[in-house]
Design a protein around this motif. Structure first.
Motif, PDB file in Angstrom:
ATOM      1  N   GLN A 161     -10.503  -1.298   3.205  1.00  0.00           N
ATOM      2  CA  GLN A 161     -11.776  -1.090   2.518  1.00  0.00           C
ATOM      3  C   GLN A 161     -11.705  -1.499   1.049  1.00  0.00           C
ATOM      4  O   GLN A 161     -12.736  -1.702   0.415  1.00  0.00           O
ATOM      5  N   SER A 162     -10.507  -1.616   0.513  1.00  0.00           N
ATOM      6  CA  SER A 162     -10.302  -2.059  -0.865  1.00  0.00           C
ATOM      7  C   SER A 162      -9.178  -3.082  -0.881  1.00  0.00           C
ATOM      8  O   SER A 162      -8.412  -3.197   0.082  1.00  0.00           O
ATOM      9  N   LEU A 163      -9.079  -3.821  -1.979  1.00  0.00           N
ATOM     10  CA  LEU A 163      -8.003  -4.796  -2.107  1.00  0.00           C
ATOM     11  C   LEU A 163      -6.645  -4.097  -2.119  1.00  0.00           C
ATOM     12  O   LEU A 163      -6.494  -3.019  -2.686  1.00  0.00           O
ATOM     13  N   LEU A 164      -5.667  -4.720  -1.485  1.00  0.00           N
ATOM     14  CA  LEU A 164      -4.318  -4.166  -1.427  1.00  0.00           C
ATOM     15  C   LEU A 164      -3.391  -5.001  -2.295  1.00  0.00           C
ATOM     16  O   LEU A 164      -3.592  -6.207  -2.464  1.00  0.00           O
ATOM     17  N   TRP A 165      -2.378  -4.350  -2.880  1.00  0.00           N
ATOM     18  CA  TRP A 165      -1.384  -5.073  -3.652  1.00  0.00           C
ATOM     19  C   TRP A 165      -0.039  -4.374  -3.529  1.00  0.00           C
ATOM     20  O   TRP A 165       0.048  -3.193  -3.183  1.00  0.00           O
ATOM     21  N   LEU A 166       1.006  -5.136  -3.802  1.00  0.00           N
ATOM     22  CA  LEU A 166       2.373  -4.639  -3.656  1.00  0.00           C
ATOM     23  C   LEU A 166       2.876  -4.095  -4.988  1.00  0.00           C
ATOM     24  O   LEU A 166       3.682  -4.689  -5.679  1.00  0.00           O
ATOM     25  N   GLY A 167       2.330  -2.954  -5.355  1.00  0.00           N
ATOM     26  CA  GLY A 167       2.747  -2.267  -6.571  1.00  0.00           C
ATOM     27  C   GLY A 167       1.856  -2.533  -7.760  1.00  0.00           C
ATOM     28  O   GLY A 167       1.532  -1.623  -8.513  1.00  0.00           O
ATOM     29  N   ARG A 168       1.452  -3.808  -7.973  1.00  0.00           N
ATOM     30  CA  ARG A 168       0.585  -4.161  -9.087  1.00  0.00           C
ATOM     31  C   ARG A 168      -0.493  -5.117  -8.589  1.00  0.00           C
ATOM     32  O   ARG A 168      -0.316  -5.816  -7.601  1.00  0.00           O
ATOM     33  N   LEU A 198      -1.260   2.357  -1.548  1.00  0.00           N
ATOM     34  CA  LEU A 198      -1.750   1.228  -0.755  1.00  0.00           C
ATOM     35  C   LEU A 198      -2.516   1.725   0.467  1.00  0.00           C
ATOM     36  O   LEU A 198      -3.576   1.184   0.817  1.00  0.00           O
ATOM     37  N   LEU A 199      -1.991   2.759   1.132  1.00  0.00           N
ATOM     38  CA  LEU A 199      -2.676   3.332   2.290  1.00  0.00           C
ATOM     39  C   LEU A 199      -4.023   3.943   1.896  1.00  0.00           C
ATOM     40  O   LEU A 199      -5.027   3.780   2.602  1.00  0.00           O
ATOM     41  N   ALA A 200      -4.049   4.641   0.767  1.00  0.00           N
ATOM     42  CA  ALA A 200      -5.297   5.251   0.306  1.00  0.00           C
ATOM     43  C   ALA A 200      -6.332   4.176  -0.007  1.00  0.00           C
ATOM     44  O   ALA A 200      -7.525   4.331   0.300  1.00  0.00           O
ATOM     45  N   ALA A 201      -5.892   3.068  -0.612  1.00  0.00           N
ATOM     46  CA  ALA A 201      -6.809   1.966  -0.898  1.00  0.00           C
ATOM     47  C   ALA A 201      -7.328   1.351   0.394  1.00  0.00           C
ATOM     48  O   ALA A 201      -8.514   1.007   0.512  1.00  0.00           O
ATOM     49  N   ALA A 202      -6.455   1.205   1.387  1.00  0.00           N
ATOM     50  CA  ALA A 202      -6.876   0.644   2.677  1.00  0.00           C
ATOM     51  C   ALA A 202      -7.946   1.510   3.330  1.00  0.00           C
ATOM     52  O   ALA A 202      -8.871   1.000   3.976  1.00  0.00           O
ATOM     53  N   LEU A 203      -7.849   2.822   3.144  1.00  0.00           N
ATOM     54  CA  LEU A 203      -8.847   3.744   3.703  1.00  0.00           C
ATOM     55  C   LEU A 203     -10.134   3.760   2.888  1.00  0.00           C
ATOM     56  O   LEU A 203     -11.135   4.336   3.327  1.00  0.00           O
ATOM     57  N   GLY A 204     -10.108   3.178   1.703  1.00  0.00           N
ATOM     58  CA  GLY A 204     -11.296   3.141   0.857  1.00  0.00           C
ATOM     59  C   GLY A 204     -11.436   4.312  -0.086  1.00  0.00           C
ATOM     60  O   GLY A 204     -12.503   4.526  -0.658  1.00  0.00           O
TER      61      GLY A 204
END
Length: 280
Positions: free
Chosen positions: A185-192, A40-46
């Motif tokens: 920077q990207s969509l976030l989700w809680l596991g899936r 989730l953190l990696a997705a938030a960073l883009g």
């Protein structure tokens, strides 16, 4: 070495933190995983899944507190069954049956292409799969015409709320992660992908280890216990700790890789030094 900890609220209608998921069965643990939260953190960073993970992401020490454990729910899907009308591509990709369907197609028309062909193809109305060249003729054919359905099971945690925490000595990096959680920077989700988070996520960066910060952080609203369970990442050999294969190494879909780490479960009685006013 001074330690700092970023806390985050993980709450939403559904969450799913699987460790052994396959196509026909998607499980979930009773709490968020380190690999899921780091993802989730990696997705938030883009970051793209194919990129090498930032060294500092791999260095994060993880903990999570279950303020509202939620309820386990099962969702069942049936895929691969049903009946389909004949389409032009179905005949083009399966010459074995095109002649059989021809009489029905020439005899009249219906509400859709091939609607009159069902009489001539009573045993072939499944969605064509595994389309590939015939080894003898080179013509494209559908190697799998089965319409037998498959039942799949997906597990979720409903109405759960957790406080996740990651520890590092680099406060500036944790502040960067905190800002990214609120402006990802990207969509976030809680596991899936079917489990989006609700409301604000970041609870800020605070001095101290994950144990110290979680002990000082107030319980989330609508908590279900005053002494929630907490899962702490600890060094190997710590009494009462268990080994879990949950240390992310690569999220690349071609070779997703995890390594072992050690986790200890304990109860914690939170204080009130760090509140959640900004999330209400």
């Amino acid at each position: 070495m001074t330690a700092f900890t970023l806390i985050a609220r993980l709450a939403g209608p559904l969450q799913s933190w699987g460790v052994a998921s396959r196509f026909d069965r998607r499980d979930t643990l009773v709490h968020p995983t380190k690999s899921g939260f780091v993802g989730l953190l990696a997705a938030a960073l883009g970051h793209d899944r194919s990129e090498d993970l930032d060294r500092r992401l791999l260095e994060l020490r993880f903990a999570v507190r279950a303020d509202r454990p939620g309820k386990s729910v099962q969702d069942f899907h049936i895929v691969g069954g049903g009946r389909y009308p004949v389409r032009p591509r179905d005949l083009i990709t399966d010459h074995r049956r095109s002649n059989r369907a021809a009489r029905g197609l020439e005899a009249g028309t219906g509400a859709f292409f091939g609607s009159t062909a069902e009489h001539y193809l009573p045993d072939w109305y499944g969605a064509p799969k595994n389309i590939a060249p015939d080894p003898n003729s080179g013509v494209l054919i559908a190697k799998n015409l089965s319409r037998d359905p498959m039942t799949t099971s997906r597990s979720y945690l409903a109405d759960a709320a957790f406080v996740a925490a990651v520890e590092h000595s680099d406060r500036d990096y944790l502040e960067k992660l905190s800002a990214a959680l609120e402006q990802p920077q990207s969509l976030l989700w809680l596991g899936r992908k079917s489990c989006p988070p609700a409301g604000e996520i970041s609870g800020g960066v605070h001095p101290g280890t994950v144990e110290e910060v979680l002990a000082a952080t107030a319980l989330l609203p609508n908590k279900t216990t005053d002494r929630p369970w907490c899962w702490l990442e600890v060094p190997p050999g710590t009494p009462g700790a268990v080994r879990v294969n949950d240390q992310p190494v690569s999220f690349d879909l071609a070779h997703t890789t995890y390594a072992p780490r050690w986790e200890q479960r304990t109860r914690i009685a939170p204080g009130q030094s760090i509140g959640w006013d900004q999330l209400l």
